[in-house]
Design a protein around this motif. Structure first.
Motif, PDB file in Angstrom:
ATOM      1  N   UNK A 116     -38.884 -86.034  35.863  1.00  0.00           N
ATOM      2  CA  UNK A 116     -39.187 -86.892  34.715  1.00  0.00           C
ATOM      3  C   UNK A 116     -39.988 -87.923  35.647  1.00  0.00           C
ATOM      4  N   UNK A 117     -40.141 -88.158  37.041  1.00  0.00           N
ATOM      5  CA  UNK A 117     -40.991 -88.225  37.561  1.00  0.00           C
ATOM      6  C   UNK A 117     -42.873 -88.615  37.702  1.00  0.00           C
ATOM      7  N   UNK A 118     -42.699 -86.960  37.559  1.00  0.00           N
ATOM      8  CA  UNK A 118     -44.229 -86.090  37.201  1.00  0.00           C
ATOM      9  C   UNK A 118     -44.937 -86.296  35.974  1.00  0.00           C
ATOM     10  N   UNK A 119     -44.108 -86.805  35.649  1.00  0.00           N
ATOM     11  CA  UNK A 119     -44.333 -87.004  33.659  1.00  0.00           C
ATOM     12  C   UNK A 119     -44.820 -88.723  33.621  1.00  0.00           C
ATOM     13  N   UNK A 120     -43.866 -89.356  34.340  1.00  0.00           N
ATOM     14  CA  UNK A 120     -44.797 -90.829  34.682  1.00  0.00           C
ATOM     15  C   UNK A 120     -46.099 -90.990  34.996  1.00  0.00           C
ATOM     16  N   UNK A 121     -45.802 -90.557  36.315  1.00  0.00           N
ATOM     17  CA  UNK A 121     -46.800 -90.469  37.037  1.00  0.00           C
ATOM     18  C   UNK A 121     -48.705 -89.725  35.884  1.00  0.00           C
ATOM     19  N   UNK A 122     -48.482 -88.967  35.115  1.00  0.00           N
ATOM     20  CA  UNK A 122     -49.376 -88.602  34.516  1.00  0.00           C
ATOM     21  C   UNK A 122     -49.755 -89.250  33.621  1.00  0.00           C
ATOM     22  N   UNK A 140     -53.372 -88.330  40.200  1.00  0.00           N
ATOM     23  CA  UNK A 140     -52.488 -87.529  40.289  1.00  0.00           C
ATOM     24  C   UNK A 140     -51.593 -86.416  40.493  1.00  0.00           C
ATOM     25  N   UNK A 141     -52.428 -85.502  40.378  1.00  0.00           N
ATOM     26  CA  UNK A 141     -51.200 -84.786  41.340  1.00  0.00           C
ATOM     27  C   UNK A 141     -50.973 -84.783  42.773  1.00  0.00           C
ATOM     28  N   UNK A 142     -52.029 -85.670  43.315  1.00  0.00           N
ATOM     29  CA  UNK A 142     -51.608 -85.865  45.055  1.00  0.00           C
ATOM     30  C   UNK A 142     -49.876 -86.845  44.904  1.00  0.00           C
ATOM     31  N   UNK A 143     -49.760 -87.618  43.737  1.00  0.00           N
ATOM     32  CA  UNK A 143     -48.611 -88.391  43.649  1.00  0.00           C
ATOM     33  C   UNK A 143     -48.149 -88.104  43.021  1.00  0.00           C
ATOM     34  N   UNK A 144     -47.466 -86.868  42.197  1.00  0.00           N
ATOM     35  CA  UNK A 144     -46.772 -85.622  41.603  1.00  0.00           C
ATOM     36  C   UNK A 144     -45.711 -85.211  42.864  1.00  0.00           C
ATOM     37  N   UNK A 145     -47.345 -84.643  44.278  1.00  0.00           N
ATOM     38  CA  UNK A 145     -46.756 -83.936  44.938  1.00  0.00           C
ATOM     39  C   UNK A 145     -45.456 -84.605  46.039  1.00  0.00           C
ATOM     40  N   UNK A 146     -46.141 -85.986  46.570  1.00  0.00           N
ATOM     41  CA  UNK A 146     -45.338 -86.669  47.032  1.00  0.00           C
ATOM     42  C   UNK A 146     -44.175 -87.357  46.134  1.00  0.00           C
ATOM     43  N   UNK A 147     -44.367 -87.819  45.049  1.00  0.00           N
ATOM     44  CA  UNK A 147     -43.196 -87.781  44.408  1.00  0.00           C
ATOM     45  C   UNK A 147     -42.149 -87.318  44.698  1.00  0.00           C
ATOM     46  N   UNK A 163     -38.475 -86.795  46.239  1.00  0.00           N
ATOM     47  CA  UNK A 163     -36.998 -86.853  45.486  1.00  0.00           C
ATOM     48  C   UNK A 163     -36.451 -85.611  45.966  1.00  0.00           C
ATOM     49  N   UNK A 164     -37.158 -84.487  46.273  1.00  0.00           N
ATOM     50  CA  UNK A 164     -35.968 -83.916  46.717  1.00  0.00           C
ATOM     51  C   UNK A 164     -35.110 -84.226  48.441  1.00  0.00           C
ATOM     52  N   UNK A 165     -36.087 -85.279  49.150  1.00  0.00           N
ATOM     53  CA  UNK A 165     -35.631 -85.827  50.660  1.00  0.00           C
ATOM     54  C   UNK A 165     -34.682 -86.707  50.370  1.00  0.00           C
ATOM     55  N   UNK A 166     -34.446 -86.667  49.306  1.00  0.00           N
ATOM     56  CA  UNK A 166     -33.610 -88.093  48.987  1.00  0.00           C
ATOM     57  C   UNK A 166     -32.478 -87.640  48.707  1.00  0.00           C
ATOM     58  N   UNK A 167     -32.807 -86.179  47.422  1.00  0.00           N
ATOM     59  CA  UNK A 167     -30.970 -85.195  46.793  1.00  0.00           C
ATOM     60  C   UNK A 167     -30.632 -85.100  48.262  1.00  0.00           C
ATOM     61  N   UNK A 168     -31.281 -84.403  49.035  1.00  0.00           N
ATOM     62  CA  UNK A 168     -31.050 -83.633  50.683  1.00  0.00           C
ATOM     63  C   UNK A 168     -30.208 -84.572  51.416  1.00  0.00           C
ATOM     64  N   UNK A 169     -30.184 -85.695  51.317  1.00  0.00           N
ATOM     65  CA  UNK A 169     -29.587 -86.433  52.126  1.00  0.00           C
ATOM     66  C   UNK A 169     -27.891 -86.775  51.354  1.00  0.00           C
ATOM     67  N   UNK A 170     -28.639 -87.281  50.562  1.00  0.00           N
ATOM     68  CA  UNK A 170     -27.615 -88.108  49.611  1.00  0.00           C
ATOM     69  C   UNK A 170     -26.197 -86.939  49.832  1.00  0.00           C
ATOM     70  N   UNK A 171     -27.056 -85.364  48.969  1.00  0.00           N
ATOM     71  CA  UNK A 171     -25.768 -84.285  49.243  1.00  0.00           C
ATOM     72  C   UNK A 171     -25.158 -84.653  50.300  1.00  0.00           C
ATOM     73  N   UNK A 172     -25.949 -84.527  51.963  1.00  0.00           N
ATOM     74  CA  UNK A 172     -24.882 -84.345  52.817  1.00  0.00           C
ATOM     75  C   UNK A 172     -24.176 -85.724  53.323  1.00  0.00           C
ATOM     76  N   UNK A 173     -24.269 -86.722  52.685  1.00  0.00           N
ATOM     77  CA  UNK A 173     -23.781 -88.081  52.794  1.00  0.00           C
ATOM     78  C   UNK A 173     -22.398 -87.584  52.180  1.00  0.00           C
TER      79      UNK A 173
END
Length: 310
Positions: free
Chosen positions: A56-62, A72-79, A83-93
């Protein structure tokens, strides 16, 4: 109705207790089947939820029109990374895992990066740098030296590990980002898409070079991909051993389509015009000088004494 709900709740509690009773103890840790199922559920939800959120984030950036393709490519990579970093720490919590418990794991992970994954992370950092400084962008035409020759093609995609370069024969090369950071790269469309092509042509001595120049200019202008501005030009480069060497310089603005076909069109048109106007294209010639010697005189006598035959 309330009694039925209480029965269902009691049955669920009994099932939960039965599943939770299946457990093992590892040191100070108590692991039950219920906890294992809960961990699997959280991991699966986190994995697929992160994939969906990243998409969804990549679609919004495009859809952001104010960003160019590289941004756009750089923003997609950063998003995606965020997202994956936030998902990792959320799962740990959610699983209730203390971050201090990950100290040993983080140390081992750091060693793995230092020894086994340094190339992977080096390529990731190089990819982000390439996207940030915009030295190479999707759609650029580049030539990368690999030690044996040049890989020439159009940049299709810049990934976190490698850059995809597609050649004219539809071969796709995945070049690690570090190579593009440390090697010399020819970017044919970095600041401008107009590229000059030099085409060598030789004409015979005794030819009218002014006529040859006019015919070469006419041949260059007849090629569909050759630009009229900047206009083609002809240079007299050298007086060679067998020919007057000239160069046709013409410009194109679509280097991703290749340059060999442009050379072929110009040379083919020049060949037909030269034949119509009598301008000769020479072939290699050389003069052989024989020095006087006793051996050469002996050969001459033998040939002179040999009877003539039809």
């Amino acid at each position: 109705m309330n009694r039925q709900l209480r029965d269902v709740a009691r049955a669920l509690r009994e099932a939960r207790d039965a599943i939770d009773s299946v457990s093992i103890d590892i040191g100070h840790y108590h692991i039950s089947l219920l906890n294992a199922l809960w961990m699997v559920f959280v991991v699966l939800c986190t994995f697929y939820g992160a994939r969906l959120a990243a998409r969804i984030g990549r679609i919004m950036v495009r859809r952001v029109s104010s960003l160019d393709p590289t941004q756009k490519v750089l923003t997609e990579k950063l998003v995606t990374l965020a997202v994956w970093a936030l998902a990792f720490f959320t799962a740990i919590d959610v699983l209730g895992i203390s971050l201090t418990a990950l100290t040993v794991f983080s140390g081992a992970f750091g060693l793995a990066i230092g020894f086994g994954l340094q190339k992977t992370f080096g390529n990731m950092i190089a990819g982000i740098i390439l996207l940030m400084d915009r030295s190479i962008k999707p759609g650029d035409v580049v030539a990368v030296s690999d030690g044996k020759g040049n890989t020439f093609g159009e940049v299709k995609k810049i990934g976190l590990r490698a850059v995809s370069v597609t050649t004219r024969d539809n071969r796709e090369y995945l070049i690690p980002n570090e190579i593009l950071m440390t090697s010399q790269v020819e970017n044919w469309s970095y600041s401008s898409r107009e590229v000059a092509i030099s085409i060598p042509v030789g004409v015979a001595y005794g030819s009218d070079i002014d006529l040859a120049e006019r015919l070469l200019l006419e041949a260059a202008r007849s090629a569909p991909r050759v630009l009229q501005k900047p206009a083609p030009g002809v240079l007299l480069s050298a007086f060679g051993p067998s020919a007057i060497e000239m160069q046709v310089v013409c410009w194109i603005d679509d280097p991703e389509m290749g340059v060999g076909n442009v050379r072929s069109e110009v040379l083919k048109a020049a060949w037909h015009l030269f034949r119509q106007q009598g301008v000769e294209i020479p072939f290699p010639q050389s003069d052989v000088h024989l020095r006087d010697s006793d051996g050469l005189r002996a050969v001459a006598r033998i040939l002179a004494e040999r009877p003539a035959t039809d």
